[in-house]
Scaffold this motif. Sequence first.
Motif, PDB file in Angstrom:
ATOM      1  N   SER A   1       0.839  -1.188   0.000  1.00 57.31           N
ATOM      2  CA  SER A   1       0.000   0.000   0.000  1.00 57.31           C
ATOM      3  C   SER A   1       0.879   1.245   0.000  1.00 57.31           C
ATOM      4  O   SER A   1       1.912   1.298   0.682  1.00 57.31           O
ATOM      5  CB  SER A   1      -0.903  -0.007   1.236  1.00 57.31           C
ATOM      6  OG  SER A   1      -1.590   1.223   1.348  1.00 57.31           O
ATOM      7  N   LEU A   2       0.485   2.252  -0.774  1.00 60.36           N
ATOM      8  CA  LEU A   2       1.259   3.493  -0.834  1.00 60.36           C
ATOM      9  C   LEU A   2       1.282   4.190   0.517  1.00 60.36           C
ATOM     10  O   LEU A   2       2.254   4.871   0.868  1.00 60.36           O
ATOM     11  CB  LEU A   2       0.667   4.428  -1.895  1.00 60.36           C
ATOM     12  CG  LEU A   2       0.688   3.927  -3.344  1.00 60.36           C
ATOM     13  CD1 LEU A   2       0.073   4.960  -4.266  1.00 60.36           C
ATOM     14  CD2 LEU A   2       2.108   3.593  -3.785  1.00 60.36           C
TER      15      LEU A   2
ATOM     16  N   THR B   1       6.854   0.031  -5.767  1.00 56.36           N
ATOM     17  CA  THR B   1       6.198  -0.585  -6.920  1.00 56.36           C
ATOM     18  C   THR B   1       4.722  -0.747  -6.611  1.00 56.36           C
ATOM     19  O   THR B   1       4.338  -1.027  -5.476  1.00 56.36           O
ATOM     20  CB  THR B   1       6.819  -1.949  -7.268  1.00 56.36           C
ATOM     21  OG1 THR B   1       6.171  -2.497  -8.427  1.00 56.36           O
ATOM     22  CG2 THR B   1       6.665  -2.933  -6.129  1.00 56.36           C
ATOM     23  N   THR B   2       3.898  -0.518  -7.620  1.00 56.96           N
ATOM     24  CA  THR B   2       2.462  -0.676  -7.471  1.00 56.96           C
ATOM     25  C   THR B   2       1.886  -1.132  -8.794  1.00 56.96           C
ATOM     26  O   THR B   2       2.533  -1.015  -9.849  1.00 56.96           O
ATOM     27  CB  THR B   2       1.790   0.634  -7.012  1.00 56.96           C
ATOM     28  OG1 THR B   2       0.415   0.394  -6.711  1.00 56.96           O
ATOM     29  CG2 THR B   2       1.888   1.706  -8.084  1.00 56.96           C
ATOM     30  N   LYS B   3       0.686  -1.662  -8.755  1.00 56.41           N
ATOM     31  CA  LYS B   3      -0.015  -2.080  -9.967  1.00 56.41           C
ATOM     32  C   LYS B   3      -1.360  -1.392 -10.026  1.00 56.41           C
ATOM     33  O   LYS B   3      -1.971  -1.120  -8.986  1.00 56.41           O
ATOM     34  CB  LYS B   3      -0.215  -3.599  -9.979  1.00 56.41           C
ATOM     35  CG  LYS B   3       0.995  -4.404 -10.376  1.00 56.41           C
ATOM     36  CD  LYS B   3       0.626  -5.875 -10.527  1.00 56.41           C
ATOM     37  CE  LYS B   3       1.810  -6.688 -11.017  1.00 56.41           C
ATOM     38  NZ  LYS B   3       1.447  -8.109 -11.220  1.00 56.41           N
ATOM     39  N   GLY B   4      -1.834  -1.143 -11.252  1.00 56.17           N
ATOM     40  CA  GLY B   4      -3.149  -0.543 -11.355  1.00 56.17           C
ATOM     41  C   GLY B   4      -3.527  -0.159 -12.770  1.00 56.17           C
ATOM     42  O   GLY B   4      -2.809  -0.436 -13.735  1.00 56.17           O
ATOM     43  N   LYS B   5      -4.685   0.498 -12.870  1.00 57.75           N
ATOM     44  CA  LYS B   5      -5.192   0.984 -14.145  1.00 57.75           C
ATOM     45  C   LYS B   5      -4.651   2.392 -14.396  1.00 57.75           C
ATOM     46  O   LYS B   5      -4.506   3.185 -13.472  1.00 57.75           O
ATOM     47  CB  LYS B   5      -6.724   1.008 -14.130  1.00 57.75           C
ATOM     48  CG  LYS B   5      -7.371  -0.352 -13.905  1.00 57.75           C
ATOM     49  CD  LYS B   5      -8.882  -0.227 -13.825  1.00 57.75           C
ATOM     50  CE  LYS B   5      -9.538  -1.577 -13.550  1.00 57.75           C
ATOM     51  NZ  LYS B   5     -11.015  -1.456 -13.428  1.00 57.75           N
ATOM     52  N   LEU B   6      -4.387   2.678 -15.661  1.00 54.55           N
ATOM     53  CA  LEU B   6      -3.824   3.971 -16.023  1.00 54.55           C
ATOM     54  C   LEU B   6      -4.833   4.831 -16.773  1.00 54.55           C
ATOM     55  O   LEU B   6      -5.507   4.357 -17.691  1.00 54.55           O
ATOM     56  CB  LEU B   6      -2.586   3.792 -16.908  1.00 54.55           C
ATOM     57  CG  LEU B   6      -1.376   3.053 -16.323  1.00 54.55           C
ATOM     58  CD1 LEU B   6      -0.266   2.988 -17.354  1.00 54.55           C
ATOM     59  CD2 LEU B   6      -0.901   3.716 -15.049  1.00 54.55           C
TER      60      LEU B   6
ATOM     61  N   GLU C   1      -5.972   2.810  -4.058  1.00 55.61           N
ATOM     62  CA  GLU C   1      -5.380   4.124  -3.832  1.00 55.61           C
ATOM     63  C   GLU C   1      -5.155   4.788  -5.189  1.00 55.61           C
ATOM     64  O   GLU C   1      -5.261   4.155  -6.240  1.00 55.61           O
ATOM     65  CB  GLU C   1      -4.055   3.997  -3.074  1.00 55.61           C
ATOM     66  CG  GLU C   1      -4.208   3.417  -1.679  1.00 55.61           C
ATOM     67  CD  GLU C   1      -2.871   3.120  -1.038  1.00 55.61           C
ATOM     68  OE1 GLU C   1      -2.514   3.801  -0.072  1.00 55.61           O
ATOM     69  OE2 GLU C   1      -2.189   2.186  -1.512  1.00 55.61           O
ATOM     70  N   THR C   2      -4.864   6.052  -5.169  1.00 56.26           N
ATOM     71  CA  THR C   2      -4.592   6.780  -6.406  1.00 56.26           C
ATOM     72  C   THR C   2      -3.250   7.498  -6.295  1.00 56.26           C
ATOM     73  O   THR C   2      -2.806   7.857  -5.199  1.00 56.26           O
ATOM     74  CB  THR C   2      -5.691   7.811  -6.719  1.00 56.26           C
ATOM     75  OG1 THR C   2      -5.794   8.734  -5.634  1.00 56.26           O
ATOM     76  CG2 THR C   2      -7.025   7.121  -6.945  1.00 56.26           C
ATOM     77  N   ALA C   3      -2.636   7.683  -7.439  1.00 59.18           N
ATOM     78  CA  ALA C   3      -1.373   8.413  -7.504  1.00 59.18           C
ATOM     79  C   ALA C   3      -1.261   9.050  -8.877  1.00 59.18           C
ATOM     80  O   ALA C   3      -1.872   8.599  -9.847  1.00 59.18           O
ATOM     81  CB  ALA C   3      -0.185   7.489  -7.239  1.00 59.18           C
ATOM     82  N   THR C   4      -0.494  10.105  -8.946  1.00 63.27           N
ATOM     83  CA  THR C   4      -0.250  10.803 -10.207  1.00 63.27           C
ATOM     84  C   THR C   4       1.192  10.564 -10.635  1.00 63.27           C
ATOM     85  O   THR C   4       2.120  10.776  -9.843  1.00 63.27           O
ATOM     86  CB  THR C   4      -0.490  12.318 -10.058  1.00 63.27           C
ATOM     87  OG1 THR C   4      -1.858  12.538  -9.690  1.00 63.27           O
ATOM     88  CG2 THR C   4      -0.209  13.043 -11.369  1.00 63.27           C
ATOM     89  N   CYS C   5       1.369  10.110 -11.867  1.00 64.43           N
ATOM     90  CA  CYS C   5       2.706   9.911 -12.438  1.00 64.43           C
ATOM     91  C   CYS C   5       2.994  11.039 -13.418  1.00 64.43           C
ATOM     92  O   CYS C   5       2.344  11.127 -14.465  1.00 64.43           O
ATOM     93  CB  CYS C   5       2.806   8.568 -13.154  1.00 64.43           C
ATOM     94  SG  CYS C   5       2.675   7.136 -12.087  1.00 64.43           S
ATOM     95  N   ILE C   6       3.925  11.908 -13.081  1.00 62.54           N
ATOM     96  CA  ILE C   6       4.331  12.978 -13.975  1.00 62.54           C
ATOM     97  C   ILE C   6       5.356  12.412 -14.947  1.00 62.54           C
ATOM     98  O   ILE C   6       6.419  11.931 -14.533  1.00 62.54           O
ATOM     99  CB  ILE C   6       4.931  14.160 -13.205  1.00 62.54           C
ATOM    100  CG1 ILE C   6       3.956  14.633 -12.128  1.00 62.54           C
ATOM    101  CG2 ILE C   6       5.271  15.294 -14.152  1.00 62.54           C
ATOM    102  CD1 ILE C   6       2.610  15.067 -12.646  1.00 62.54           C
ATOM    103  N   ILE C   7       5.054  12.445 -16.234  1.00 57.76           N
ATOM    104  CA  ILE C   7       5.899  11.759 -17.212  1.00 57.76           C
ATOM    105  C   ILE C   7       6.499  12.727 -18.220  1.00 57.76           C
ATOM    106  O   ILE C   7       5.970  13.811 -18.476  1.00 57.76           O
ATOM    107  CB  ILE C   7       5.108  10.659 -17.960  1.00 57.76           C
ATOM    108  CG1 ILE C   7       3.900  11.255 -18.678  1.00 57.76           C
ATOM    109  CG2 ILE C   7       4.667   9.572 -16.988  1.00 57.76           C
ATOM    110  CD1 ILE C   7       3.120  10.238 -19.493  1.00 57.76           C
TER     111      ILE C   7
ATOM    112  N   ASN D   1      -0.584  11.549  -3.633  1.00 54.29           N
ATOM    113  CA  ASN D   1       0.565  10.707  -3.975  1.00 54.29           C
ATOM    114  C   ASN D   1       1.057  11.052  -5.374  1.00 54.29           C
ATOM    115  O   ASN D   1       0.285  11.027  -6.336  1.00 54.29           O
ATOM    116  CB  ASN D   1       0.183   9.225  -3.929  1.00 54.29           C
ATOM    117  CG  ASN D   1      -0.123   8.742  -2.521  1.00 54.29           C
ATOM    118  OD1 ASN D   1       0.591   9.056  -1.591  1.00 54.29           O
ATOM    119  ND2 ASN D   1      -1.193   7.976  -2.382  1.00 54.29           N
ATOM    120  N   VAL D   2       2.328  11.375  -5.477  1.00 54.17           N
ATOM    121  CA  VAL D   2       2.951  11.668  -6.769  1.00 54.17           C
ATOM    122  C   VAL D   2       4.119  10.712  -6.961  1.00 54.17           C
ATOM    123  O   VAL D   2       4.982  10.598  -6.092  1.00 54.17           O
ATOM    124  CB  VAL D   2       3.442  13.131  -6.833  1.00 54.17           C
ATOM    125  CG1 VAL D   2       4.165  13.381  -8.156  1.00 54.17           C
ATOM    126  CG2 VAL D   2       2.278  14.092  -6.678  1.00 54.17           C
TER     127      VAL D   2
END
Length: 267
Positions: A100-101, A111-116, A182-188, A254-255
């Motif tokens: 868990s984050l 590391t985490t898994k999820g939908k994007l 949970e949710t997180a934002t990935c800045i790419i 979460n970022v």
Amino acid sequence: MGKQEQCENGEEITLIDFLYKDTNLINSFYSQIFGGDLTAVSKSEISAEESSNNMKGSIKIVSSSVSSKHSDGQNITRNINPYDYKVLELLEQFNLTINSLSNAHEGSIITTKGKLTYRNYNIIDQIFPFIEKNKLVPEFNTPIDPNARGKNRNNTLGKAMQDIIKMIPYGLEFSVETTTDETATCIINKEHLTISPDDLLRSYGNIIPSIWTVIGILDVTKLNTENNMTEEFKSIIDATNSVFASMVLKDNTNVIRPIAIYRKLSV
């Protein structure tokens, strides 16, 4: 067991489909862990060549043939571009498990898994003029000052919003809905995507199919709504940045700065 052995034995081969690879972070972390960068992988093979010498003789009626064979072993070394080998070795070295984050430390590699969900904020610059021109949102063409006359009536809400959007440092991001709810934002960075932003949107829309593994550096946003700066100019800049940040971020979000985003494929 290597991929070639697996194939010969009829076992299933698993390949890694990378959606995102931050090569700068990968090279940096690899060098720190293994004491240097990896530029080539050497593969050695033994090549056997067989030569045959035939000797023929004839004595009127008798004819004979003598054959001698000699096998030469030759060691062949091939230098292979490591390409994904480096990132796979690095991820194996991390040996991370999905947690868990909320249980992870800020500033740690997780590391985490999820939908994007994919978002390209840069497209807003193109959408707003289209909306205004085609009057898709009537309020866009409403003058900011209802009592304005002449050219001042051109100062509409839509134009004001366009000017604000141009000042905001938008970019690309993946929103991750994890398997731990949970949710997180990935800045790419588009430079590290394995598919171009336009092709990504054209192929999948904003919802990327499948479940993806995300490995990256976890941080948590801290929006500073209080201004403790005493210098007037810096105070204005800080206040402006706070307003912009609050438009796209929430406090305690979460970022993740992704190192790699991938899924496994079966062959």
